[in-house]
Scaffold this active site. Structure first.
Site, PDB file in Angstrom:
ATOM      1  N   LEU A   1       5.281  -0.406   5.055  1.00  0.00           N
ATOM      2  CA  LEU A   1       5.947   0.660   5.236  1.00  0.00           C
ATOM      3  C   LEU A   1       5.356   1.562   6.522  1.00  0.00           C
ATOM      4  O   LEU A   1       6.123   2.404   7.070  1.00  0.00           O
ATOM      5  CB  LEU A   1       5.652   1.574   3.934  1.00  0.00           C
ATOM      6  CG  LEU A   1       6.281   0.951   2.608  1.00  0.00           C
ATOM      7  CD1 LEU A   1       5.873   1.714   1.299  1.00  0.00           C
ATOM      8  CD2 LEU A   1       7.857   1.096   2.793  1.00  0.00           C
TER       9      LEU A   1
ATOM     10  N   LEU B   1       7.783  -4.753   2.356  1.00  0.00           N
ATOM     11  CA  LEU B   1       8.141  -4.231   3.489  1.00  0.00           C
ATOM     12  C   LEU B   1       6.705  -3.693   3.879  1.00  0.00           C
ATOM     13  O   LEU B   1       6.243  -2.710   3.172  1.00  0.00           O
ATOM     14  CB  LEU B   1       9.176  -3.375   3.746  1.00  0.00           C
ATOM     15  CG  LEU B   1       9.258  -2.900   5.140  1.00  0.00           C
ATOM     16  CD1 LEU B   1       9.511  -3.616   6.168  1.00  0.00           C
ATOM     17  CD2 LEU B   1      10.355  -1.497   5.045  1.00  0.00           C
TER      18      LEU B   1
ATOM     19  N   GLU C   1      12.483   0.580  -3.835  1.00  0.00           N
ATOM     20  CA  GLU C   1      13.514   0.988  -2.739  1.00  0.00           C
ATOM     21  C   GLU C   1      13.908   2.509  -2.933  1.00  0.00           C
ATOM     22  O   GLU C   1      13.794   3.349  -2.329  1.00  0.00           O
ATOM     23  CB  GLU C   1      14.258   0.306  -2.270  1.00  0.00           C
ATOM     24  CG  GLU C   1      13.769  -1.166  -1.344  1.00  0.00           C
ATOM     25  CD  GLU C   1      13.212  -2.135  -2.172  1.00  0.00           C
ATOM     26  OE1 GLU C   1      13.029  -2.129  -3.351  1.00  0.00           O
ATOM     27  OE2 GLU C   1      13.288  -3.152  -1.402  1.00  0.00           O
TER      28      GLU C   1
ATOM     29  N   GLU D   1      12.358  -9.933  -2.545  1.00  0.00           N
ATOM     30  CA  GLU D   1      13.392 -10.645  -1.780  1.00  0.00           C
ATOM     31  C   GLU D   1      12.981 -12.036  -1.189  1.00  0.00           C
ATOM     32  O   GLU D   1      13.729 -13.031  -1.215  1.00  0.00           O
ATOM     33  CB  GLU D   1      13.826  -9.777  -0.598  1.00  0.00           C
ATOM     34  CG  GLU D   1      14.407  -8.462  -1.029  1.00  0.00           C
ATOM     35  CD  GLU D   1      14.589  -7.640   0.082  1.00  0.00           C
ATOM     36  OE1 GLU D   1      16.267  -7.741   0.439  1.00  0.00           O
ATOM     37  OE2 GLU D   1      14.131  -6.778   0.447  1.00  0.00           O
TER      38      GLU D   1
ATOM     39  N   ARG E   1      -2.419  -6.029   0.859  1.00  0.00           N
ATOM     40  CA  ARG E   1      -1.756  -6.402  -0.257  1.00  0.00           C
ATOM     41  C   ARG E   1      -0.471  -7.448   0.350  1.00  0.00           C
ATOM     42  O   ARG E   1       0.596  -7.521  -0.334  1.00  0.00           O
ATOM     43  CB  ARG E   1      -1.126  -5.556  -1.159  1.00  0.00           C
ATOM     44  CG  ARG E   1      -2.146  -4.484  -1.699  1.00  0.00           C
ATOM     45  CD  ARG E   1      -3.598  -5.412  -2.230  1.00  0.00           C
ATOM     46  NE  ARG E   1      -4.525  -4.410  -2.857  1.00  0.00           N
ATOM     47  CZ  ARG E   1      -5.636  -4.188  -2.403  1.00  0.00           C
ATOM     48  NH1 ARG E   1      -6.137  -4.702  -0.818  1.00  0.00           N
ATOM     49  NH2 ARG E   1      -6.549  -3.111  -2.918  1.00  0.00           N
TER      50      ARG E   1
ATOM     51  N   ALA F   1       3.264  -6.968  -1.282  1.00  0.00           N
ATOM     52  CA  ALA F   1       3.684  -5.564  -1.662  1.00  0.00           C
ATOM     53  C   ALA F   1       4.885  -4.970  -0.854  1.00  0.00           C
ATOM     54  O   ALA F   1       5.143  -4.030  -0.716  1.00  0.00           O
ATOM     55  CB  ALA F   1       2.516  -4.409  -1.134  1.00  0.00           C
TER      56      ALA F   1
HETATM   57  C1  1HE Z   1       0.731  -1.049   2.404  1.00  0.00           C
HETATM   58  C2  1HE Z   1       1.653  -1.839   1.513  1.00  0.00           C
HETATM   59  C3  1HE Z   1       3.103  -1.635   2.025  1.00  0.00           C
HETATM   60  C4  1HE Z   1      -0.185  -1.521   0.342  1.00  0.00           C
HETATM   61  N1  1HE Z   1       3.077  -1.322   3.275  1.00  0.00           N
HETATM   62  N2  1HE Z   1       0.686  -0.844   3.494  1.00  0.00           N
HETATM   63  N3  1HE Z   1       6.480  -1.570  -0.987  1.00  0.00           N
HETATM   64  C5  1HE Z   1       5.969  -0.510  -1.858  1.00  0.00           C
HETATM   65  O1  1HE Z   1       6.528   0.440  -2.131  1.00  0.00           O
HETATM   66  C6  1HE Z   1       4.778  -1.015  -2.515  1.00  0.00           C
HETATM   67  C7  1HE Z   1       3.465  -0.045  -2.202  1.00  0.00           C
HETATM   68  N4  1HE Z   1       2.306  -0.639  -2.591  1.00  0.00           N
HETATM   69  C8  1HE Z   1       1.813  -0.360  -3.817  1.00  0.00           C
HETATM   70  O2  1HE Z   1       2.431  -0.124  -4.770  1.00  0.00           O
HETATM   71  C9  1HE Z   1       0.269  -0.665  -3.940  1.00  0.00           C
HETATM   72  O3  1HE Z   1      -0.358  -1.011  -2.484  1.00  0.00           O
HETATM   73  C10 1HE Z   1       0.097  -2.267  -4.831  1.00  0.00           C
HETATM   74  C11 1HE Z   1       0.514  -2.013  -6.348  1.00  0.00           C
HETATM   75  C12 1HE Z   1       0.962  -3.387  -4.280  1.00  0.00           C
HETATM   76  C13 1HE Z   1      -1.346  -2.414  -4.501  1.00  0.00           C
HETATM   77  O4  1HE Z   1      -2.169  -1.402  -5.351  1.00  0.00           O
HETATM   78  P1  1HE Z   1      -3.818  -1.597  -4.847  1.00  0.00           P
HETATM   79  O5  1HE Z   1      -4.224  -0.224  -5.546  1.00  0.00           O
HETATM   80  O6  1HE Z   1      -4.284  -2.828  -5.142  1.00  0.00           O
HETATM   81  O7  1HE Z   1      -3.895  -1.405  -3.364  1.00  0.00           O
HETATM   82  P2  1HE Z   1      -3.762   0.021  -2.313  1.00  0.00           P
HETATM   83  O8  1HE Z   1      -4.948   0.758  -2.224  1.00  0.00           O
HETATM   84  O9  1HE Z   1      -2.466   0.721  -2.896  1.00  0.00           O
HETATM   85  O10 1HE Z   1      -3.358  -0.715  -0.949  1.00  0.00           O
HETATM   86  C14 1HE Z   1      -4.138  -1.272  -0.296  1.00  0.00           C
HETATM   87  C15 1HE Z   1      -3.900  -1.317   1.289  1.00  0.00           C
HETATM   88  O11 1HE Z   1      -2.684  -1.982   1.507  1.00  0.00           O
HETATM   89  C16 1HE Z   1      -3.674   0.340   1.432  1.00  0.00           C
HETATM   90  O12 1HE Z   1      -4.042   0.579   2.947  1.00  0.00           O
HETATM   91  P3  1HE Z   1      -5.536   0.925   3.394  1.00  0.00           P
HETATM   92  O13 1HE Z   1      -5.482   1.095   4.879  1.00  0.00           O
HETATM   93  O14 1HE Z   1      -5.668   2.517   2.828  1.00  0.00           O
HETATM   94  O15 1HE Z   1      -6.468   0.235   2.696  1.00  0.00           O
HETATM   95  C17 1HE Z   1      -2.299   0.666   1.468  1.00  0.00           C
HETATM   96  O16 1HE Z   1      -1.732   1.493   2.254  1.00  0.00           O
HETATM   97  C18 1HE Z   1      -1.736  -0.885   1.950  1.00  0.00           C
HETATM   98  N5  1HE Z   1      -0.378  -1.346   1.454  1.00  0.00           N
HETATM   99  N6  1HE Z   1       1.294  -1.836   0.107  1.00  0.00           N
HETATM  100  C19 1HE Z   1       1.942  -1.006   4.101  1.00  0.00           C
HETATM  101  N7  1HE Z   1       4.311  -1.983   1.479  1.00  0.00           N
HETATM  102  C20 1HE Z   1      13.454  -5.511   4.092  1.00  0.00           C
HETATM  103  S1  1HE Z   1      13.650  -4.138   3.113  1.00  0.00           S
HETATM  104  C21 1HE Z   1      12.319  -4.158   1.928  1.00  0.00           C
HETATM  105  C22 1HE Z   1      12.187  -2.945   1.468  1.00  0.00           C
HETATM  106  C23 1HE Z   1      10.653  -2.904   0.628  1.00  0.00           C
HETATM  107  O17 1HE Z   1      10.144  -3.874   0.585  1.00  0.00           O
HETATM  108  S2  1HE Z   1      10.544  -1.465  -0.254  1.00  0.00           S
HETATM  109  C24 1HE Z   1       8.769  -1.809  -1.175  1.00  0.00           C
HETATM  110  C25 1HE Z   1       7.835  -1.407  -0.271  1.00  0.00           C
END
Ligand code: 1HE
Length: 263
Positions: free
Chosen positions: A71, A69, A137, A117, A31, A67
């Site tokens: 994580l 950072l 966050e 951001e 994503r 999506a």
């Molecule tokens: C990720 C990330 C990620 C997805 N880091 N791997 N951001 C978040 O807290 C948002 C977290 N993500 C989500 O809430 C959802 O993934 C989505 C709503 C964006 C998309 O949902 P969906 O159902 O389409 O996909 P999914 O099954 O959740 O994710 C697909 C894959 O992407 C999955 O990995 P897989 O190996 O299991 O297939 C997820 O783990 C991966 N993935 N988002 C790592 N963010 C400079 S400071 C900034 C601080 C922030 O940005 S905090 C916000 C972080």
């Protein structure tokens, strides 16, 4: 179609369409989560821009802009590394904000955390109805680190940003326009095309006007009014003395250019 210049495995796609450089965040399976490799690749795209690039569009490959950072990179990072990481993001996002040419973000799906951001650093944001905006966050126990606390309150206000971070509130694409976060809302699937259309228009402006809008306008808006007015007069004088401005004004007076009509 734009001419392509990046391999299919690259974390960013880079394409040229005339004077417009189109950069795609390219980790759709994750994503478009922003890992170090992607942020550094984005920064590299903005370094030493070819002189003939006159506008940039940043979009997300797949259904989501980003999506935020990555994580999975966060779990082992200590405080010193965290600080260096945030400053690295600041350098890259500053490069967007202070870019020589205007940057447009085309938004769809998740525009979350660091993805939000990143969008804040662009000069124009275009969203399609699937776009939604969130700062999870608070739920993750972390804080913004990509300049969000500086840029987002200037767009939507401190109170709204605090609400997003404290309660996990998610804003829709339509709300994004109403709040002044995005300047355009398109039909479904239309954000990238609209962003490219706007970029084309921008690329046709006099470069000195684009420079003034990017470099002088934000400084003027944030300075004390008297200093701002002097800066405005100086910028206006420089812009109108340029030979391109003189030609454009002559063209209007000779009825060679389009008139301003209601949108
Ligand atoms: C990720 C990330 C990620 C997805 N880091 N791997 N951001 C978040 O807290 C948002 C977290 N993500 C989500 O809430 C959802 O993934 C989505 C709503 C964006 C998309 O949902 P969906 O159902 O389409 O996909 P999914 O099954 O959740 O994710 C697909 C894959 O992407 C999955 O990995 P897989 O190996 O299991 O297939 C997820 O783990 C991966 N993935 N988002 C790592 N963010 C400079 S400071 C900034 C601080 C922030 O940005 S905090 C916000 C972080």
């Amino acid at each position: 179609m734009p001419e392509s210049s990046a391999g299919p495995d690259s974390v960013v796609t880079v394409e040229r369409a005339g004077a417009v450089l189109q950069i795609g965040l390219n980790r759709p399976a994750k994503r478009n989560a922003l890992n170090d490799t992607l942020i550094l690749a984005l920064g590299a795209c903005l370094e030493d821009l070819p002189r003939d690039v006159r506008a940039i569009v940043i979009h997300g490959v797949g259904e989501h802009f980003s999506a935020g950072l990555d994580l999975s990179e966060l779990t082992e990072r200590d405080a010193t590394e965290g600080l260096a990481h945030s400053r690295m993001w600041h350098r890259v996002f500053d490069r967007i904000q202070h870019c020589r040419v205007p940057v447009i973000a085309a938004l769809r799906g998740a525009v979350i955390g660091g993805g939000l951001e990143l969008a804040c650093a662009a000069h124009i944001r275009v969203a399609e109805p699937s776009a939604y905006f969130a700062l999870p966050e608070g739920q993750r126990g972390i804080f913004v680190g990509g300049g969000g606390s500086v840029r987002l309150p200037r767009l939507i206000g401190v109170a709204r940003m605090a609400d997003m971070m404290l309660t996990g509130r998610v804003y829709s694409a339509a709300e994004g326009v109403a709040l002044g976060f995005t300047q355009y809302l398109t039909e479904a699937g239309g954000a990238l095309a609209k962003a490219m259309e706007l970029a084309d228009k921008i690329a046709g402006n006099a470069p000195l006007t684009n420079f003034a809008v990017l470099q002088a306008l934000p400084m003027i808006a944030e300075s004390n009014p008297q200093a701002g007015l002097i800066m405005e007069s100086l910028m206006a004088t420089v812009a109108q003395s340029d030979k391109e401005a003189k030609q454009r004004i002559r063209d209007f007076l000779d009825r060679k250019t389009a008139k301003v009509r209601p949108g």
